[in-house]
Scaffold this active site. Structure first.
Site, PDB file in Angstrom:
ATOM      1  N   TYR A 139       0.788  -1.230   0.000  1.00 36.24           N
ATOM      2  CA  TYR A 139       0.000   0.000   0.000  1.00 36.24           C
ATOM      3  C   TYR A 139       0.826   1.290   0.000  1.00 36.24           C
ATOM      4  O   TYR A 139       0.273   2.361  -0.192  1.00 36.24           O
ATOM      5  CB  TYR A 139      -0.954   0.008   1.198  1.00 36.24           C
ATOM      6  CG  TYR A 139      -2.242  -0.730   0.914  1.00 36.24           C
ATOM      7  CD1 TYR A 139      -2.243  -2.109   0.760  1.00 36.24           C
ATOM      8  CD2 TYR A 139      -3.452  -0.055   0.779  1.00 36.24           C
ATOM      9  CE1 TYR A 139      -3.422  -2.794   0.478  1.00 36.24           C
ATOM     10  CE2 TYR A 139      -4.629  -0.732   0.506  1.00 36.24           C
ATOM     11  CZ  TYR A 139      -4.612  -2.092   0.359  1.00 36.24           C
ATOM     12  OH  TYR A 139      -5.778  -2.753   0.083  1.00 36.24           O
ATOM     13  N   LYS A 191       2.761 -15.757   3.606  1.00 39.89           N
ATOM     14  CA  LYS A 191       3.049 -16.560   2.415  1.00 39.89           C
ATOM     15  C   LYS A 191       4.560 -16.820   2.435  1.00 39.89           C
ATOM     16  O   LYS A 191       5.299 -16.375   1.558  1.00 39.89           O
ATOM     17  CB  LYS A 191       2.602 -15.775   1.166  1.00 39.89           C
ATOM     18  CG  LYS A 191       2.642 -16.561  -0.130  1.00 39.89           C
ATOM     19  CD  LYS A 191       1.557 -17.636  -0.257  1.00 39.89           C
ATOM     20  CE  LYS A 191       1.767 -18.443  -1.519  1.00 39.89           C
ATOM     21  NZ  LYS A 191       0.891 -19.629  -1.590  1.00 39.89           N
ATOM     22  N   ASP A 224      -3.404 -18.350   1.183  1.00 37.43           N
ATOM     23  CA  ASP A 224      -4.325 -19.098   0.303  1.00 37.43           C
ATOM     24  C   ASP A 224      -5.075 -20.168   1.098  1.00 37.43           C
ATOM     25  O   ASP A 224      -6.292 -20.322   0.979  1.00 37.43           O
ATOM     26  CB  ASP A 224      -3.587 -19.693  -0.913  1.00 37.43           C
ATOM     27  CG  ASP A 224      -2.305 -20.436  -0.547  1.00 37.43           C
ATOM     28  OD1 ASP A 224      -1.845 -20.316   0.617  1.00 37.43           O
ATOM     29  OD2 ASP A 224      -1.757 -21.144  -1.414  1.00 37.43           O
ATOM     30  N   ASP A 248      -6.573  -6.896   3.576  1.00 34.51           N
ATOM     31  CA  ASP A 248      -7.632  -6.305   2.748  1.00 34.51           C
ATOM     32  C   ASP A 248      -8.466  -7.409   2.113  1.00 34.51           C
ATOM     33  O   ASP A 248      -9.700  -7.394   2.162  1.00 34.51           O
ATOM     34  CB  ASP A 248      -6.994  -5.426   1.665  1.00 34.51           C
ATOM     35  CG  ASP A 248      -8.043  -4.837   0.734  1.00 34.51           C
ATOM     36  OD1 ASP A 248      -9.034  -4.296   1.243  1.00 34.51           O
ATOM     37  OD2 ASP A 248      -7.857  -4.935  -0.498  1.00 34.51           O
ATOM     38  N   ASP A 252     -12.707  -8.975   3.158  1.00 34.03           N
ATOM     39  CA  ASP A 252     -13.908  -8.972   2.296  1.00 34.03           C
ATOM     40  C   ASP A 252     -14.520 -10.370   2.289  1.00 34.03           C
ATOM     41  O   ASP A 252     -15.738 -10.533   2.369  1.00 34.03           O
ATOM     42  CB  ASP A 252     -13.570  -8.557   0.852  1.00 34.03           C
ATOM     43  CG  ASP A 252     -13.750  -7.061   0.627  1.00 34.03           C
ATOM     44  OD1 ASP A 252     -13.578  -6.283   1.594  1.00 34.03           O
ATOM     45  OD2 ASP A 252     -14.064  -6.657  -0.514  1.00 34.03           O
TER      46      ASP A 252
HETATM   47  C1  IPM Z   1     -10.616  -1.135   2.548  1.00 29.78           C
HETATM   48  C2  IPM Z   1     -10.727  -0.610   1.152  1.00 29.78           C
HETATM   49  C3  IPM Z   1      -9.523   0.269   0.866  1.00 29.78           C
HETATM   50  C4  IPM Z   1      -8.278  -0.595   1.036  1.00 29.78           C
HETATM   51  C5  IPM Z   1      -9.540   0.947  -0.512  1.00 29.78           C
HETATM   52  C6  IPM Z   1     -10.800   1.758  -0.722  1.00 29.78           C
HETATM   53  C7  IPM Z   1      -8.317   1.797  -0.735  1.00 29.78           C
HETATM   54  O1  IPM Z   1     -10.824  -1.668   0.243  1.00 29.78           O
HETATM   55  O2  IPM Z   1     -10.663  -0.328   3.483  1.00 29.78           O
HETATM   56  O3  IPM Z   1     -10.479  -2.346   2.729  1.00 29.78           O
HETATM   57  O4  IPM Z   1      -7.877  -1.274   0.099  1.00 29.78           O
HETATM   58  O5  IPM Z   1      -7.719  -0.575   2.125  1.00 29.78           O
HETATM   59 MN    MN Z   2     -10.872  -3.599   1.171  1.00 36.19          MN
END
Ligand code: IPM
Ligand code: MN
Length: 356
Positions: A139, A191, A224, A248, A252
């Site tokens: 990042y 990893k 993974d 990140d 999700d």
């Molecule tokens: C999150 C989002 C951000 C990230 C994006 C919007 C830059 O996906 O907060 O997880 O990748 O950190």
């Molecule tokens: Mn994210």
């Protein structure tokens, strides 16, 4: 004794951000009166919409003013008409980096009454926290490109991992694991079989720091494989620590174990400074302006904020209210399927708090 007073910078942002933040603010107002502390909200009009109107993303003087607050409450940053990465870098990542919010804390907790795609797994199986490093890794934007747009184009994007950055994040994860006092198990997600420089540093640091925490069981899982295990056996996890990019991605995926993006909240924490709290679902432009998005992630982000500020009773009542609304009122947790509007859900949470 004077009342405690907190200045909260509020950045509703883009898309559905303003709608869900409005509900979070309603809930915060309801608890602050009850628990004897004061919240002053300082709104900041930032995001893609503001950028398109003014050409300004995050002016330095605005940033300086945000820095005088005790915490930041953020909706979502991201606009379909602004190229990807511009707003994210200029606002969200800049706040995380410059405020040195080195931990991105993402609780993954399935509440009773919430349906998820996994069969045979329930609230007793899904309750873990991801500690994502939040200021380094891929990042930082290290790298560059050469001969862009030609057949000889070269693109380099490097993952930066420092001993200090890795160690402070790992230490935070061990402390959190001890405080949670559940399975007392910390899993390093990496990893090491391919990223033999970066995760060698992570693994050595992890093992060294572990020496000071004999009460915490340690575990290592490749990223993974972790994507498989959090679906197959989520009950195996208590606290997971990992780098920025992996954190990140896995959060999700993990959000689905909580009911989806409308349920997932996160905290960007600088334990010695200003922290920022946000629903992690993004701006969801297709649902914007319809009063149908689920505000619970934003309400839980407000709960995380109060918990971090030390207002633990107020945080607990918010969680209790959310649990009541999920089990007794909502038909579902997806946008448009709750049986209530966005503001209707906020009202239900507030009603419970006021009646309790
Ligand atoms: C999150 C989002 C951000 C990230 C994006 C919007 C830059 O996906 O907060 O997880 O990748 O950190
Ligand atoms: Mn994210």
């Amino acid at each position: 004794m004077g009342q405690k007073q907190y200045n909260i910078a509020v950045i509703p942002g883009d898309g559905t951000g303003p709608e869900v933040i409005a509900e979070g603010l309603k809930v915060l107002d309801a608890v602050s009166g009850k628990y004897g502390f004061q919240l002053s909200f300082h709104p900041y009009d930032l995001g893609g919409e503001h950028y398109r109107k003014t050409g300004e993303a995050l002016p330095d003087e605005v940033f300086e003013s945000i820095k005088t607050c005790h915490a930041i409450y953020l909706g979502a940053i991201g606009h379909p008409e602004v190229p990807p990465g511009v707003m994210e870098k200029a606002i969200l990542l800049r706040l995380r980096f410059e405020l040195d919010q080195y931990v991105n804390l993402r609780p993954v907790k399935l509440y009773p009454g919430v349906e998820i795609p996994l069969k045979d797994k329930g609230p007793e199986d899904i309750d873990f926290v991801v500690v994502r490093e939040n200021t380094e890794g891929l990042y930082v934007g290290a790298g560059g490109c050469l001969r862009r747009g030609t057949p000889h184009e070269v693109a380099i994007q490097e993952s930066i991992n420092t001993r200090t950055g890795v160690e402070r994040c790992i230490r935070y994860a061990f402390e959190l694991c001890r405080r949670r006092n559940r399975a007392k198990k910390l899993t390093l997600c990496g990893k090491t079989n391919v990223l033999t420089y970066a995760f060698d540093l992570w693994e050595r640091t992890f093992n060294e720091v572990a020496q000071a925490y004999p009460d915490i069981e340690t575990d290592y899982v490749h990223v993974d494989a972790l994507c498989m295990w959090i679906i197959k056996n989520p009950e195996r996890f208590d606290v997971i620590v990992t780098d920025n990019m992996f954190g990140d991605i896995i959060t999700d995926l993990a959000a689905i174990l909580q009911g989806g993006m409308g349920m997932a909240a996160g905290a960007n924490i600088n334990p010695e400074g200003i922290s920022m709290f946000e629903p992690i679902g993004g701006s969801a432009p297709k649902y914007a302006g319809q009063n149908i998005i689920n505000p619970i992630a934003a309400i839980l982000a407000a709960q995380l904020m109060l918990d971090t500020l030390g207002e633990t009773h107020a945080a607990q009542i918010i969680e209790k209210a959310v649990m009541k609304v999920l089990t007794e009122d909502l038909k579902g947790v997806a946008a448009g399927q709750m049986g209530y509007s966005t503001s209707g859900v906020g009202d239900l949470v507030v009603e419970f708090i006021e009646a309790s």
